[in-house]
Design an enzyme around this catalytic site. Sequence first.
Site, short mmCIF file in Angstrom:
data_model
loop_
_atom_site.label_atom_id
_atom_site.label_comp_id
_atom_site.label_asym_id
_atom_site.label_seq_id
_atom_site.Cartn_x
_atom_site.Cartn_y
_atom_site.Cartn_z
N CYS A 145 0.87 -1.21 -0.17
CA CYS A 145 0.04 0.10 0.17
C CYS A 145 0.77 1.21 0.01
CB CYS A 145 -0.95 -0.15 1.27
SG CYS A 145 -2.16 -1.41 1.13
N HIS A 156 -3.54 6.69 2.65
CA HIS A 156 -3.77 5.48 1.87
C HIS A 156 -5.31 5.24 2.46
CE1 HIS A 156 -4.18 1.20 0.83
NE2 HIS A 156 -4.04 0.94 2.00
N ASN A 180 -10.14 -0.55 -0.39
CA ASN A 180 -8.48 -0.29 -0.22
C ASN A 180 -8.04 -0.88 -1.70
OD1 ASN A 180 -6.00 -0.73 0.28
ND2 ASN A 180 -6.28 -1.72 2.29
N1 ACO Z 1 -18.14 -9.36 8.80
C1 ACO Z 1 -18.76 -9.36 9.72
N2 ACO Z 1 -17.86 -9.86 10.98
C2 ACO Z 1 -16.54 -9.79 10.82
C3 ACO Z 1 -16.13 -9.44 9.03
C4 ACO Z 1 -16.96 -9.25 8.31
N3 ACO Z 1 -16.56 -9.04 7.04
N4 ACO Z 1 -14.66 -9.57 9.52
C5 ACO Z 1 -14.31 -9.61 10.56
N5 ACO Z 1 -15.63 -9.73 11.56
C6 ACO Z 1 -15.56 -10.36 12.80
C7 ACO Z 1 -14.43 -10.93 13.45
O1 ACO Z 1 -14.27 -12.25 13.23
C8 ACO Z 1 -14.46 -10.77 14.63
O2 ACO Z 1 -15.34 -11.56 15.44
P1 ACO Z 1 -14.96 -11.81 16.91
O3 ACO Z 1 -14.99 -10.58 17.88
O4 ACO Z 1 -16.09 -12.76 17.30
O5 ACO Z 1 -13.91 -12.70 16.88
C9 ACO Z 1 -14.89 -9.23 14.72
O6 ACO Z 1 -15.52 -9.04 13.59
C10 ACO Z 1 -13.77 -8.26 15.02
O7 ACO Z 1 -12.77 -8.46 14.06
P2 ACO Z 1 -11.64 -7.41 13.76
O8 ACO Z 1 -10.70 -8.16 12.98
O9 ACO Z 1 -10.94 -7.24 15.28
O10 ACO Z 1 -12.29 -6.43 13.26
P3 ACO Z 1 -11.54 -4.75 12.82
O11 ACO Z 1 -12.69 -3.89 13.59
O12 ACO Z 1 -10.14 -4.75 13.34
O13 ACO Z 1 -11.84 -4.62 11.44
C11 ACO Z 1 -10.28 -4.68 9.70
C12 ACO Z 1 -11.01 -5.53 10.64
C13 ACO Z 1 -11.62 -3.83 8.99
C14 ACO Z 1 -9.57 -5.43 8.58
C15 ACO Z 1 -9.43 -3.59 10.21
O14 ACO Z 1 -8.65 -4.24 11.40
C16 ACO Z 1 -8.76 -2.98 9.38
O15 ACO Z 1 -9.02 -1.85 8.61
N6 ACO Z 1 -7.22 -3.06 9.66
C17 ACO Z 1 -6.26 -2.15 8.90
C18 ACO Z 1 -6.01 -2.52 7.42
C19 ACO Z 1 -4.90 -1.74 6.91
O16 ACO Z 1 -4.66 -0.69 7.34
N7 ACO Z 1 -4.46 -2.03 5.67
C20 ACO Z 1 -3.47 -1.17 5.06
C21 ACO Z 1 -2.43 -1.90 4.85
S1 ACO Z 1 -3.12 -3.27 3.74
C22 ACO Z 1 -1.74 -3.63 2.80
O17 ACO Z 1 -0.73 -3.11 2.71
C23 ACO Z 1 -2.21 -4.41 1.55
#
Ligand code: ACO
Length: 335
Positions: A111, A256, A286
Amino acid sequence: MRAAVIGGIGSWLPPGLVSNDDLADRMDTSDAWIRTRTGIRTRYFVPPGMPTSRLAAEAGARALESAGTADADAVVLATTTPDRPCPASAPEVARRLGLTGVPAFDVSAVCTGFLYALTAAAGMIASGAAEQVLVIGAEAFSTIVDPHDRSSAVVFGDGAGAVVLRAGDPGEPGALGRIVLGSDGSLADLITVRAGGSERPHPEADPGRSDPADRYFSMRGREVFQHAVTRMSQSAREALAHTGWRPGDVDRLVGHQANLRILHAVAEQLDIPVERLVVHLDRVGNTAAASIPLALAHAHATGDLVPGARVVLAAFGGGATWGATALTWPSLKAA
Ligand code: ACO
């Protein structure tokens, strides 16, 4: 001293629009979860067989048109999803654009790739190796995401954005400020495709040494979130220090486009009002290396980004890698 100046911009999205509801039909997720956790409403996926080089060439052609030229002395492509592991895709992009013969190479920083690619291109211009370089960020990310991994499958999208960098004066609008970059290889496992490289074979080539899931992209989202906020804020602060601007001087922050909550947190850390964020992820998700040029092209086309605006770009991605720079937005033809 010669500066690298943005002289043209363009972008392209593949035809497959995918809504959150479409994804909810395929996996255990919902429009409400995706919107509240990420800010994403739609994204685009390539149809089967459409390679990254096609997206890149479409965006590149539009950037060249915006710059009022058909020529470039080099093509630099930032991508995580090249057409093939070998060779690089940039020569094929150059061929598609009628630029066969010019130097063309890929840059891999996930990214942060577009900022790394800008650095390579700006270096070519500063050294006199090129007068004008086409810099593209392009991804067919849907081809490496596990369609059953709901935490990644809902986040990523495909697309391409590009700019033409030309030799110019450091004081003119569009001149790139110092590009601040960094990396930390100890975080390689946070964002990775484990198999298919020299370390671990493709699962089909050696089922004993690779898990079938290792061929797909995987991300430890929660940890990435923290690092992304910290590193994007730090590098943006450093880039600002090089320009002498204070946070209040910044008209547009183009981070980003990973997650709306990350963008808000970065703006808060920098003391920049959230209204000054450029937000494009709601439409395209993304798009990794394509995310910053796609956001810039969209903001330019819609008039959200106007000539004279003081802009900060910041990214965090796999590697881990990060970076930022600042510039005054130039007057450009939309394409
Ligand atoms: N739909 C419903 N529930 C979901 C989904 C979904 N699509 N995905 C995860 N969940 C659930 C999980 O299973 C978890 O359930 P649990 O609490 O029962 O275990 C709960 O939701 C919370 O999961 P988290 O992974 O903690 O969710 P979070 O709020 O962190 O969101 C996400 C996930 C969107 C991926 C977030 O962490 C994020 O945006 N991270 C950063 C990504 C980023 O910055 N990327 C940039 C670099 S990427 C690159 O370089 C290619």
